[in-house]
Design a protein around this motif. Sequence first.
Motif, PDB file in Angstrom:
ATOM      1  N   MET A  69     -49.823  14.945 -18.017  1.00  0.00           N
ATOM      2  CA  MET A  69     -49.614  13.511 -18.127  1.00  0.00           C
ATOM      3  C   MET A  69     -50.836  12.904 -18.812  1.00  0.00           C
ATOM      4  SD  MET A  69     -46.582  13.263 -16.853  1.00  0.00           S
ATOM      5  CE  MET A  69     -46.335  11.502 -16.657  1.00  0.00           C
ATOM      6  N   ASN A  70     -51.034  11.605 -18.655  1.00  0.00           N
ATOM      7  CA  ASN A  70     -52.124  10.932 -19.361  1.00  0.00           C
ATOM      8  C   ASN A  70     -53.203  10.419 -18.405  1.00  0.00           C
ATOM      9  OD1 ASN A  70     -50.802  10.913 -22.158  1.00  0.00           O
ATOM     10  ND2 ASN A  70     -49.252   9.930 -20.895  1.00  0.00           N
ATOM     11  N   THR A  71     -52.865   9.452 -17.576  1.00  0.00           N
ATOM     12  CA  THR A  71     -53.846   8.839 -16.693  1.00  0.00           C
ATOM     13  C   THR A  71     -53.765   9.425 -15.294  1.00  0.00           C
ATOM     14  OG1 THR A  71     -52.356   7.093 -15.942  1.00  0.00           O
ATOM     15  CG2 THR A  71     -53.585   6.692 -17.977  1.00  0.00           C
ATOM     16  N   GLY A  72     -54.811   9.166 -14.517  1.00  0.00           N
ATOM     17  CA  GLY A  72     -54.816   9.618 -13.140  1.00  0.00           C
ATOM     18  C   GLY A  72     -53.682   9.031 -12.331  1.00  0.00           C
ATOM     19  N   ALA A  73     -53.445   7.735 -12.509  1.00  0.00           N
ATOM     20  CA  ALA A  73     -52.350   7.099 -11.768  1.00  0.00           C
ATOM     21  C   ALA A  73     -51.010   7.734 -12.109  1.00  0.00           C
ATOM     22  CB  ALA A  73     -52.315   5.601 -12.064  1.00  0.00           C
ATOM     23  N   GLU A  74     -50.820   8.132 -13.373  1.00  0.00           N
ATOM     24  CA  GLU A  74     -49.578   8.819 -13.756  1.00  0.00           C
ATOM     25  C   GLU A  74     -49.459  10.162 -13.039  1.00  0.00           C
ATOM     26  OE1 GLU A  74     -47.953   8.345 -18.086  1.00  0.00           O
ATOM     27  OE2 GLU A  74     -50.143   8.456 -18.169  1.00  0.00           O
ATOM     28  N   ALA A  75     -50.581  10.848 -12.884  1.00  0.00           N
ATOM     29  CA  ALA A  75     -50.542  12.127 -12.172  1.00  0.00           C
ATOM     30  C   ALA A  75     -50.142  11.911 -10.718  1.00  0.00           C
ATOM     31  CB  ALA A  75     -51.904  12.814 -12.253  1.00  0.00           C
ATOM     32  N   VAL A  76     -50.692  10.861 -10.095  1.00  0.00           N
ATOM     33  CA  VAL A  76     -50.346  10.573  -8.703  1.00  0.00           C
ATOM     34  C   VAL A  76     -48.869  10.207  -8.582  1.00  0.00           C
ATOM     35  CG1 VAL A  76     -50.798   9.090  -6.710  1.00  0.00           C
ATOM     36  CG2 VAL A  76     -52.700   9.874  -8.138  1.00  0.00           C
ATOM     37  N   GLU A  77     -48.394   9.315  -9.439  1.00  0.00           N
ATOM     38  CA  GLU A  77     -46.974   8.932  -9.416  1.00  0.00           C
ATOM     39  C   GLU A  77     -46.086  10.161  -9.626  1.00  0.00           C
ATOM     40  OE1 GLU A  77     -45.264   6.126  -9.014  1.00  0.00           O
ATOM     41  OE2 GLU A  77     -46.678   4.470  -9.214  1.00  0.00           O
ATOM     42  N   SER A  78     -46.488  11.027 -10.540  1.00  0.00           N
ATOM     43  CA  SER A  78     -45.706  12.236 -10.807  1.00  0.00           C
ATOM     44  C   SER A  78     -45.701  13.153  -9.591  1.00  0.00           C
ATOM     45  CB  SER A  78     -46.273  12.977 -12.020  1.00  0.00           C
ATOM     46  OG  SER A  78     -46.255  12.144 -13.170  1.00  0.00           O
ATOM     47  N   GLY A  79     -46.862  13.279  -8.948  1.00  0.00           N
ATOM     48  CA  GLY A  79     -46.951  14.099  -7.754  1.00  0.00           C
ATOM     49  C   GLY A  79     -46.056  13.592  -6.635  1.00  0.00           C
ATOM     50  N   ILE A  80     -45.981  12.282  -6.494  1.00  0.00           N
ATOM     51  CA  ILE A  80     -45.108  11.680  -5.478  1.00  0.00           C
ATOM     52  C   ILE A  80     -43.648  12.005  -5.784  1.00  0.00           C
ATOM     53  CG2 ILE A  80     -44.235   9.454  -4.624  1.00  0.00           C
ATOM     54  CD1 ILE A  80     -47.152   8.418  -4.966  1.00  0.00           C
ATOM     55  N   LYS A  81     -43.247  11.845  -7.044  1.00  0.00           N
ATOM     56  CA  LYS A  81     -41.861  12.143  -7.419  1.00  0.00           C
ATOM     57  C   LYS A  81     -41.522  13.607  -7.175  1.00  0.00           C
ATOM     58  CE  LYS A  81     -39.962  10.406 -11.113  1.00  0.00           C
ATOM     59  NZ  LYS A  81     -39.723  10.030 -12.523  1.00  0.00           N
ATOM     60  N   VAL A  82     -42.433  14.496  -7.559  1.00  0.00           N
ATOM     61  CA  VAL A  82     -42.187  15.925  -7.378  1.00  0.00           C
ATOM     62  C   VAL A  82     -42.072  16.260  -5.896  1.00  0.00           C
ATOM     63  CG1 VAL A  82     -43.273  18.194  -7.606  1.00  0.00           C
ATOM     64  CG2 VAL A  82     -43.219  16.651  -9.563  1.00  0.00           C
ATOM     65  N   ALA A  83     -42.946  15.682  -5.070  1.00  0.00           N
ATOM     66  CA  ALA A  83     -42.910  15.966  -3.629  1.00  0.00           C
ATOM     67  C   ALA A  83     -41.596  15.505  -3.015  1.00  0.00           C
ATOM     68  CB  ALA A  83     -44.085  15.286  -2.939  1.00  0.00           C
ATOM     69  N   ARG A  84     -41.127  14.332  -3.408  1.00  0.00           N
ATOM     70  CA  ARG A  84     -39.848  13.844  -2.871  1.00  0.00           C
ATOM     71  C   ARG A  84     -38.699  14.742  -3.312  1.00  0.00           C
ATOM     72  NH1 ARG A  84     -40.632   7.313  -3.932  1.00  0.00           N
ATOM     73  NH2 ARG A  84     -41.708   6.843  -1.954  1.00  0.00           N
ATOM     74  N   LYS A  85     -38.692  15.123  -4.579  1.00  0.00           N
ATOM     75  CA  LYS A  85     -37.618  15.991  -5.091  1.00  0.00           C
ATOM     76  C   LYS A  85     -37.630  17.327  -4.347  1.00  0.00           C
ATOM     77  CE  LYS A  85     -34.609  16.177  -8.716  1.00  0.00           C
ATOM     78  NZ  LYS A  85     -34.322  17.552  -8.967  1.00  0.00           N
ATOM     79  N   TRP A  86     -38.822  17.859  -4.135  1.00  0.00           N
ATOM     80  CA  TRP A  86     -38.954  19.118  -3.396  1.00  0.00           C
ATOM     81  C   TRP A  86     -38.437  18.965  -1.961  1.00  0.00           C
ATOM     82  CZ3 TRP A  86     -41.644  20.220   1.057  1.00  0.00           C
ATOM     83  CH2 TRP A  86     -41.791  21.582   1.385  1.00  0.00           C
ATOM     84  N   ALA A  87     -38.737  17.825  -1.348  1.00  0.00           N
ATOM     85  CA  ALA A  87     -38.294  17.602   0.034  1.00  0.00           C
ATOM     86  C   ALA A  87     -36.772  17.611   0.142  1.00  0.00           C
ATOM     87  CB  ALA A  87     -38.851  16.284   0.550  1.00  0.00           C
ATOM     88  N   TYR A  88     -36.100  17.021  -0.840  1.00  0.00           N
ATOM     89  CA  TYR A  88     -34.634  16.956  -0.794  1.00  0.00           C
ATOM     90  C   TYR A  88     -33.994  18.297  -1.160  1.00  0.00           C
ATOM     91  CZ  TYR A  88     -35.664  11.968  -0.677  1.00  0.00           C
ATOM     92  OH  TYR A  88     -36.161  10.742  -0.333  1.00  0.00           O
ATOM     93  N   GLU A  89     -34.530  18.942  -2.192  1.00  0.00           N
ATOM     94  CA  GLU A  89     -33.876  20.146  -2.701  1.00  0.00           C
ATOM     95  C   GLU A  89     -34.284  21.419  -1.968  1.00  0.00           C
ATOM     96  OE1 GLU A  89     -34.027  20.692  -6.877  1.00  0.00           O
ATOM     97  OE2 GLU A  89     -32.952  18.814  -7.308  1.00  0.00           O
ATOM     98  N   VAL A  90     -35.519  21.473  -1.487  1.00  0.00           N
ATOM     99  CA  VAL A  90     -36.026  22.702  -0.869  1.00  0.00           C
ATOM    100  C   VAL A  90     -36.118  22.566   0.649  1.00  0.00           C
ATOM    101  CG1 VAL A  90     -37.950  24.331  -0.792  1.00  0.00           C
ATOM    102  CG2 VAL A  90     -37.294  23.281  -2.976  1.00  0.00           C
ATOM    103  N   LYS A  91     -36.724  21.490   1.124  1.00  0.00           N
ATOM    104  CA  LYS A  91     -36.906  21.330   2.567  1.00  0.00           C
ATOM    105  C   LYS A  91     -35.643  20.860   3.270  1.00  0.00           C
ATOM    106  CE  LYS A  91     -39.978  19.275   6.006  1.00  0.00           C
ATOM    107  NZ  LYS A  91     -41.229  18.515   6.264  1.00  0.00           N
TER     108      LYS A  91
END
Length: 409
Positions: A113-135
Motif C-alpha cells: 500500500m502507500n501510507t501507514g493509515a492505508e496499511a492499518v485500514e487494509s489490516g482491519i479489512k483482512v482480519a474481518r474477512k479472515w474472521a468470516y471465512e476462516v474462523k
Amino acid sequence: MTAPTQVPVPTRSSAELIRAEEPVLAHNYHPLPVVVARAEGTWVEDVEGRRYLDMLAGYSALNFGHRHPALIDAAHRQLDRLTLTSRAFHHDKLAEFAERLAELTGLDMVLPMNTGAEAVESGIKVARKWAYEVKGVPADRATIVVAAENFHGRTTTIVSFSTDETARQGFGPFTPGFRIVPYNDLAALEAAVDETTAAVLLEPIQGEAGVVVPDAGYLAGVRELTRRKGCLFIADEIQSGLGRTGRTLAVEHESVVPDVLLLGKALGGGIVPVSAVVARRDVLAVLRPGEHGSTFGGNPLAAAVGTAVVELLETGEYQRRATELGVVLRGGLDRLVGKGVTGFRARGLWAGVDIDPVIGTGREIGERLMREGVLVKDTHGSTIRLAPPLTITADELESALGALEKVLA
C-alpha cells in the motif's frame, strides 16, 4: 556533515513563507517555525542557511537519514525507467520487493500500500474477512480489540477506536466493531477477547503516546493469548519497526512473530510513501481480485526504493547502531533525570522524555531546542520524542543531549 546538494535559494524568508501558508493550507498541523530547504544525513538547513540536527527523523520515516545515497540511487535509476503501471499490469520490481520483505520479516505474503493509515485500514479489512471465512464469525459481528492511547492513523475508521478526543471530536458517527482495553494489561485483554474477536491490534511500543514500552512478557503474552483464543495478532510496527528499536521489528525483543505485520514510514526511505501488510499466507489468501486495491500501492518506484531499504536492513548495521547508540541515549537521559526531566522511556534510538511542567510544555522545549539547532517534536503536554536517524553519530547524539540539558537549565 556532507555538503547538501545545492538548490535554488527561495526568494522569501522563513517568516514570509510561514505567513504565506496561513491562508492557503488547512490548519491540521502546528509545525515549529522552521522552514527546511535542504537536508543531508542527520542535518537539515533552513532557507536562511541555518543548520539543525534532526532528532525526529519524520516520525521514523527517515530511519536511514535524509537522502541516503543508496536510496537516492535506487530512486534515480527507477525514475529513468518506469514509475507507475497501476496493479492492472505486472511490473519487474514488485516480485523482488515482496519476496525480500517477506523473508526479512519471517512471514509469507505482502500486500503493498502507500501510507501507514492505508496499511492499518487494509489490516482491519483482512482480519474481518479472515474472521468470516476462516474462523466462522457470523456476518457483520467481527470485533477487533485495541489498546487505549493507541495511534494507528487518522482515517474515520481508525479514529473510531482512538481515545484521543482531539482526533475524534467532530468526526462521528464512528465505525463500530472495536473494543478498547488498557495497554500493557493482559488480564483486561483476556476479558475482552471472545468468539467474535477477529484480531488484537497493538503497537508493540506506543509511539504517539510518548514511546510507552510495555512490561517484559507482555507481547509474548499477547501472542500466547491470541493463539489460544483463535484470533489474529496484528502488530503495528509503522513507527517501531525497521531498525528503530535495535531489532528489525520491535516484537523481536520477545521473539514474537505476529500473524499480521503493518509497516510503513521507513519502508519508503523518506523518499516516497510505501507501506505494507505482511502476513501468513492463509491470512492474506482471503483477498480476491476486486475486493481491495490501490492504484499506487506497490508501484515500480515504491518497490525499487522499498527493496533498497530491505537491502540496508539485511546487513544488520542499522539495528546494531540503534542498539549501541541507544546506550548513549539512555545514559544522557539518565543524567538529566531530576534536572528538568521527570522520567523517560527508551528502546534503541527512540525515547519519550517527560519534562517537568514547571520548566515548560513539550512545545516550549521544542521551540527552545530549535533555537539551539536541534529539532524535536512534542506529544501529550510536557513530553517530547527523540527519534534521530539511525545514521546519527555518538558525537551528534551527545550534542543534542547537551542542547537539551542547556534548555532545561
